[in-house]
Scaffold this motif. Structure first.
Motif, PDB file in Angstrom:
ATOM      1  N   LEU A  18       9.970  -6.101  -0.093  1.00  0.00           N
ATOM      2  CA  LEU A  18       9.202  -4.860  -0.473  1.00  0.00           C
ATOM      3  C   LEU A  18       9.817  -3.437   0.671  1.00  0.00           C
ATOM      4  CD1 LEU A  18       5.743  -6.615  -0.009  1.00  0.00           C
ATOM      5  CD2 LEU A  18       6.540  -5.658  -2.108  1.00  0.00           C
ATOM      6  N   LEU A  19      10.257  -4.011   1.626  1.00  0.00           N
ATOM      7  CA  LEU A  19      10.708  -2.718   2.552  1.00  0.00           C
ATOM      8  C   LEU A  19      11.977  -2.240   1.720  1.00  0.00           C
ATOM      9  CD1 LEU A  19      10.074  -3.998   6.139  1.00  0.00           C
ATOM     10  CD2 LEU A  19       8.982  -2.241   4.846  1.00  0.00           C
ATOM     11  N   ASP A  20      12.695  -2.823   1.155  1.00  0.00           N
ATOM     12  CA  ASP A  20      14.036  -2.465   0.542  1.00  0.00           C
ATOM     13  C   ASP A  20      13.676  -1.526  -0.638  1.00  0.00           C
ATOM     14  OD1 ASP A  20      15.867  -3.911   2.073  1.00  0.00           O
ATOM     15  OD2 ASP A  20      16.088  -5.391   0.570  1.00  0.00           O
ATOM     16  N   VAL A  21      12.424  -1.914  -1.277  1.00  0.00           N
ATOM     17  CA  VAL A  21      12.198  -0.853  -2.483  1.00  0.00           C
ATOM     18  C   VAL A  21      11.637   0.373  -2.044  1.00  0.00           C
ATOM     19  CG1 VAL A  21      10.252  -0.531  -4.302  1.00  0.00           C
ATOM     20  CG2 VAL A  21      11.470  -2.769  -4.024  1.00  0.00           C
ATOM     21  N   LEU A  22      10.657   0.424  -0.773  1.00  0.00           N
ATOM     22  CA  LEU A  22      10.241   1.690  -0.244  1.00  0.00           C
ATOM     23  C   LEU A  22      11.440   2.298   0.376  1.00  0.00           C
ATOM     24  CD1 LEU A  22       7.397   0.200   1.986  1.00  0.00           C
ATOM     25  CD2 LEU A  22       7.288   1.399  -0.191  1.00  0.00           C
ATOM     26  N   ASP A  23      12.521   1.782   0.660  1.00  0.00           N
ATOM     27  CA  ASP A  23      13.648   2.613   1.385  1.00  0.00           C
ATOM     28  C   ASP A  23      14.342   3.386   0.023  1.00  0.00           C
ATOM     29  OD1 ASP A  23      14.215   2.570   4.036  1.00  0.00           O
ATOM     30  OD2 ASP A  23      15.472   0.906   4.020  1.00  0.00           O
ATOM     31  N   THR A  24      14.147   3.113  -0.983  1.00  0.00           N
ATOM     32  CA  THR A  24      14.656   3.735  -2.160  1.00  0.00           C
ATOM     33  C   THR A  24      13.894   4.911  -2.544  1.00  0.00           C
ATOM     34  OG1 THR A  24      13.551   2.657  -3.901  1.00  0.00           O
ATOM     35  CG2 THR A  24      15.558   1.660  -2.902  1.00  0.00           C
ATOM     36  N   LEU A  25      12.701   5.139  -1.984  1.00  0.00           N
ATOM     37  CA  LEU A  25      11.851   6.427  -2.456  1.00  0.00           C
ATOM     38  C   LEU A  25      12.033   7.580  -1.579  1.00  0.00           C
ATOM     39  CD1 LEU A  25       8.442   4.014  -3.110  1.00  0.00           C
ATOM     40  CD2 LEU A  25      10.363   4.626  -4.798  1.00  0.00           C
ATOM     41  N   PRO A  26      12.126   8.613  -2.073  1.00  0.00           N
ATOM     42  CA  PRO A  26      12.217   9.887  -1.305  1.00  0.00           C
ATOM     43  C   PRO A  26      10.889  10.243  -0.398  1.00  0.00           C
ATOM     44  CG  PRO A  26      12.117  10.496  -3.590  1.00  0.00           C
ATOM     45  CD  PRO A  26      12.244   9.033  -3.338  1.00  0.00           C
ATOM     46  N   ASN A  27       9.660   9.872  -0.990  1.00  0.00           N
ATOM     47  CA  ASN A  27       8.571  10.283  -0.136  1.00  0.00           C
ATOM     48  C   ASN A  27       7.987   9.303   0.696  1.00  0.00           C
ATOM     49  OD1 ASN A  27       8.055   8.881  -2.612  1.00  0.00           O
ATOM     50  ND2 ASN A  27       5.870   9.613  -2.794  1.00  0.00           N
ATOM     51  N   VAL A  28       8.793   8.380   1.240  1.00  0.00           N
ATOM     52  CA  VAL A  28       8.482   7.311   2.023  1.00  0.00           C
ATOM     53  C   VAL A  28       9.438   7.314   3.321  1.00  0.00           C
ATOM     54  CG1 VAL A  28       8.128   4.755   2.540  1.00  0.00           C
ATOM     55  CG2 VAL A  28       7.312   5.911   0.323  1.00  0.00           C
TER      56      VAL A  28
ATOM     57  N   ALA B 165       0.851  -1.156   0.045  1.00  0.00           N
ATOM     58  CA  ALA B 165      -0.101   0.144  -0.125  1.00  0.00           C
ATOM     59  C   ALA B 165       0.859   1.276   0.023  1.00  0.00           C
ATOM     60  CB  ALA B 165      -0.914  -0.098   1.170  1.00  0.00           C
ATOM     61  N   ALA B 166       1.882   1.095   0.596  1.00  0.00           N
ATOM     62  CA  ALA B 166       2.828   2.254   0.631  1.00  0.00           C
ATOM     63  C   ALA B 166       3.680   2.499  -0.678  1.00  0.00           C
ATOM     64  CB  ALA B 166       3.979   2.102   1.720  1.00  0.00           C
ATOM     65  N   LEU B 167       3.731   1.633  -1.232  1.00  0.00           N
ATOM     66  CA  LEU B 167       4.333   1.547  -2.673  1.00  0.00           C
ATOM     67  C   LEU B 167       3.288   2.229  -3.442  1.00  0.00           C
ATOM     68  CD1 LEU B 167       6.685   1.333  -4.468  1.00  0.00           C
ATOM     69  CD2 LEU B 167       5.961  -1.189  -4.956  1.00  0.00           C
ATOM     70  N   TYR B 168       2.053   1.843  -3.559  1.00  0.00           N
ATOM     71  CA  TYR B 168       1.179   2.490  -4.475  1.00  0.00           C
ATOM     72  C   TYR B 168       0.951   3.769  -4.260  1.00  0.00           C
ATOM     73  CZ  TYR B 168      -1.121  -1.708  -6.941  1.00  0.00           C
ATOM     74  OH  TYR B 168      -1.102  -2.758  -7.706  1.00  0.00           O
ATOM     75  N   ALA B 169       0.754   4.234  -2.853  1.00  0.00           N
ATOM     76  CA  ALA B 169       0.691   5.580  -2.617  1.00  0.00           C
ATOM     77  C   ALA B 169       1.867   6.569  -2.972  1.00  0.00           C
ATOM     78  CB  ALA B 169       0.253   5.635  -1.070  1.00  0.00           C
ATOM     79  N   ALA B 170       2.903   5.944  -2.660  1.00  0.00           N
ATOM     80  CA  ALA B 170       4.141   6.796  -3.047  1.00  0.00           C
ATOM     81  C   ALA B 170       4.215   7.085  -4.828  1.00  0.00           C
ATOM     82  CB  ALA B 170       5.420   5.968  -2.408  1.00  0.00           C
ATOM     83  N   GLN B 171       3.918   5.945  -5.251  1.00  0.00           N
ATOM     84  CA  GLN B 171       3.792   6.202  -6.676  1.00  0.00           C
ATOM     85  C   GLN B 171       2.938   7.045  -7.181  1.00  0.00           C
ATOM     86  OE1 GLN B 171       6.915   4.183  -7.307  1.00  0.00           O
ATOM     87  NE2 GLN B 171       6.050   4.230  -9.191  1.00  0.00           N
ATOM     88  N   ARG B 172       1.918   7.499  -6.537  1.00  0.00           N
ATOM     89  CA  ARG B 172       1.043   8.437  -6.972  1.00  0.00           C
ATOM     90  C   ARG B 172       1.239   9.816  -6.261  1.00  0.00           C
ATOM     91  NH1 ARG B 172      -0.780   3.735  -7.475  1.00  0.00           N
ATOM     92  NH2 ARG B 172      -2.587   3.377  -8.759  1.00  0.00           N
ATOM     93  N   GLY B 173       2.701   9.875  -5.507  1.00  0.00           N
ATOM     94  CA  GLY B 173       3.037  11.239  -5.191  1.00  0.00           C
ATOM     95  C   GLY B 173       2.590  11.682  -3.860  1.00  0.00           C
ATOM     96  N   TYR B 174       1.972  10.671  -3.183  1.00  0.00           N
ATOM     97  CA  TYR B 174       1.622  11.282  -1.696  1.00  0.00           C
ATOM     98  C   TYR B 174       2.822  11.067  -0.849  1.00  0.00           C
ATOM     99  CZ  TYR B 174      -3.441  10.138  -2.556  1.00  0.00           C
ATOM    100  OH  TYR B 174      -4.778  10.227  -3.100  1.00  0.00           O
ATOM    101  N   ASP B 175       2.748  11.812   0.436  1.00  0.00           N
ATOM    102  CA  ASP B 175       3.799  11.807   1.313  1.00  0.00           C
ATOM    103  C   ASP B 175       3.295  10.699   2.250  1.00  0.00           C
ATOM    104  OD1 ASP B 175       5.493  14.172   0.487  1.00  0.00           O
ATOM    105  OD2 ASP B 175       4.156  15.415   1.663  1.00  0.00           O
ATOM    106  N   VAL B 176       4.233   9.730   2.145  1.00  0.00           N
ATOM    107  CA  VAL B 176       3.882   8.289   2.841  1.00  0.00           C
ATOM    108  C   VAL B 176       4.592   7.955   4.270  1.00  0.00           C
ATOM    109  CG1 VAL B 176       3.350   5.808   2.834  1.00  0.00           C
ATOM    110  CG2 VAL B 176       3.187   7.378   0.917  1.00  0.00           C
TER     111      VAL B 176
END
Length: 504
Positions: free
Chosen positions: A124-134, A19-30
């Motif tokens: 999944l967490l490793d992918v999230l760690d690469t996203l600046p808005n998560v 869910a965090a990945l989906y939200a981040a891909q849409r530009g939300y601050d997560v």
């Protein structure tokens, strides 16, 4: 969307992380808040103090990951999976010899995939760690939430507290909170104070305990049929006991995570005399003690917790525009269809597709609205209401199917009637594909059809099968047809008699 749009996700398991990945891909601050320490740390103890049942990834989970907006995600996750083409039923014949009987899941060769829960979560967490808005916040316990003012409070367990020894507490603002925090969800608990939520939970009279089947090593590997695996790695192994069962699911290191499902009465008897565990296995699960040494069976049964199985149904899944629950928080189910995580991941895909649809509708209907913030609140409220409406019937349906499948796994797999129907349905799917005929299992595991629709379709199929079979038996059209029906009837009677005598 306004720059301040923020999604707070409670729960960093596979569903919350997706869910965090989906939200981040849409530009939300997560911000993701997790009660436990970093789940990638091998020292982190799961909430139930066990590794838990290995997961089975099937089409719904795969589709959800494929649509997450990260082309590398699916390959990254699936690289650590093991395809399981069917069940392997273990038993003993009338002569006392052990047997294995493979029952493929799908006549077209489709498979489900075994994966370690921790390995999936780490990827999944490793992918999230690469996203600046998560931002990932571990050791954060949700203690309160106000869904009218969009504020939540968390205890920070890894930071110094006050003079009274209480952990530090922080306040967090959010536009939308997504609860993905499991069957005993704190988000659901606090949301129920604001929404008129119908809620039902049920514990079945079965406890589960984890065991470990080690991989082969050293000289054992010489001439091994399955390499480092002691039994076929491409099956979910079942020792059915009619009222209980033992299963084994492969891991990519060559081991198997095994689970005993047993009514509380029998668990209590074994707890009173743990030394009887090996003899219990010999009586009900033949061959297991040759795979797992008796001393290891006793040690695992004694050391590992004996945990309950819960089924949760509730509705609605949301409050206004500010909160929604997904995964086990909304519909915890028993594990016997392997759909718990897949349904949770499907929740994510469907939730965000509905949010996207309403955002698109509002942009087209009122592109020049002066109050964008109010517009986003309204569209989100409509989207969450639609999500609750469309998702609850399917979630309730798979909860019921999961309970029913326990009976199938522990008992029906041995019956002639079950195998005949499975054979007829699979034959129809091969020889009459235009009819769209499939088994219920194939529809659940290898499609994205709604679960409620699947129940309706397969019940209709069952009615047609019965009528067709009776028609063949009773048809006066031709003597040959009657004779054929009589021969089928005799064959089934003989097959049933052999089965009762111990033949499998």
């Amino acid at each position: 969307m306004p720059a301040s749009q923020k999604i707070a996700i409670v729960g960093a398991g596979p569903v919350g992380s997706l869910a965090a990945l989906y939200a981040a891909q849409r530009g939300y601050d997560v911000e993701v808040f997790e009660l436990r320490p970093d789940l990638r740390d091998p020292g982190t103890v799961p909430l139930n103090f066990t590794r838990s049942i290995n997961l089975a990834v099937s089409e719904r989970g795969i589709t959800a990951m494929r649509n997450a907006g990260r082309p590398d995600l699916l390959q990254h996750v699936m690289s650590a999976t093991i395809p399981m083409r069917g069940r392997m039923i273990h038993g003993v014949g009338a002569t006392g010899e052990l047997y294995e009987q493979s029952q493929d899941y799908d006549t077209h060769g489709r498979t489900i995939y075994a994966i370690d829960r921790g390995g999936l979560n780490k990827r999944l967490l490793d992918v999230l760690d690469t996203l600046p808005n998560v931002k990932l916040r571990f050791n954060h316990k949700l203690t309160g939430a106000d869904f009218r003012t969009n504020r939540a409070w968390f205890e920070v367990k890894d930071q110094p507290g006050n003079a009274a020894g209480r952990p530090k507490e922080i306040e967090v603002d959010f536009d939308l909170m997504i609860g993905a925090d499991g069957a005993h969800s704190a988000v659901r608990y606090h949301m129920m104070k604001f929404s008129r939520m119908d809620y039902q939970q049920e514990y079945i009279d079965t406890l589960w305990c984890e065991f470990y089947l080690a991989p082969k090593e050293g000289e054992e590997l010489q001439g091994s049929e399955h390499g480092k695996f002691r039994i076929s790695p491409n099956h979910l192994h079942i020792w059915p006991g009619k009222d209980f069962m033992f299963i084994a699911i492969p891991s990519d290191d060559g081991s198997f995570t095994c689970t005993l499902f047993l009514p509380s009465k029998e668990i209590g008897e074994l707890e009173a005399n743990p030394s009887s565990v090996p003899s219990f296995f010999d009586q009900h699960f033949p061959g297991v003690t040759s795979l797992i040494p008796p001393a290891d069976l006793i040690a695992s049964f004694t050391a590992n917790p004996h945990l309950p199985l819960i089924s949760v149904k509730c509705k609605p899944y949301h409050h206004g525009s500010s909160g929604v629950i997904i995964g086990d928080a909304a519909h915890a189910m028993v594990p016997f269809y392997g759909q718990g995580m897949n349904t949770g991941m499907e929740d994510v895909r469907i939730l965000f597709s509905i949010l996207d649809k309403h955002a698109h509708l509002d942009e087209n209907n009122d592109p020049d609205s002066d109050d964008k913030a109010a517009s986003f609140v309204l569209q989100r409220a409509r989207a969450l209401a639609e999500y609750s409406t469309v998702r609850a019937p399917d979630a309730h349906a798979i909860n019921d199917l999961a309970l029913q499948n326990y009976v199938e796994m522990r008992a029906s797999v041995l019956s002639a009637r079950y195998r005949l129907r499975k054979y007829l349905e699979e034959a129809a799917s091969v020889w009459l594909p235009s009819l769209g005929w499939q088994t219920r299992y194939a529809r659940v595991s290898f499609s994205n059809e709604g679960y409620a629709d699947i129940i309706r379709k397969t019940e209709r199929q069952g009615q047609i099968l019965v009528r067709t079979f009776l028609g063949l038996l009773l048809s006066p059209v031709a003597v040959g047809g009657v004779a054929f029906g009589y021969r089928v009837w005799k064959a089934l009677r003989a097959y049933s008699a052999l089965q009762k005598a111990g033949w499998r």
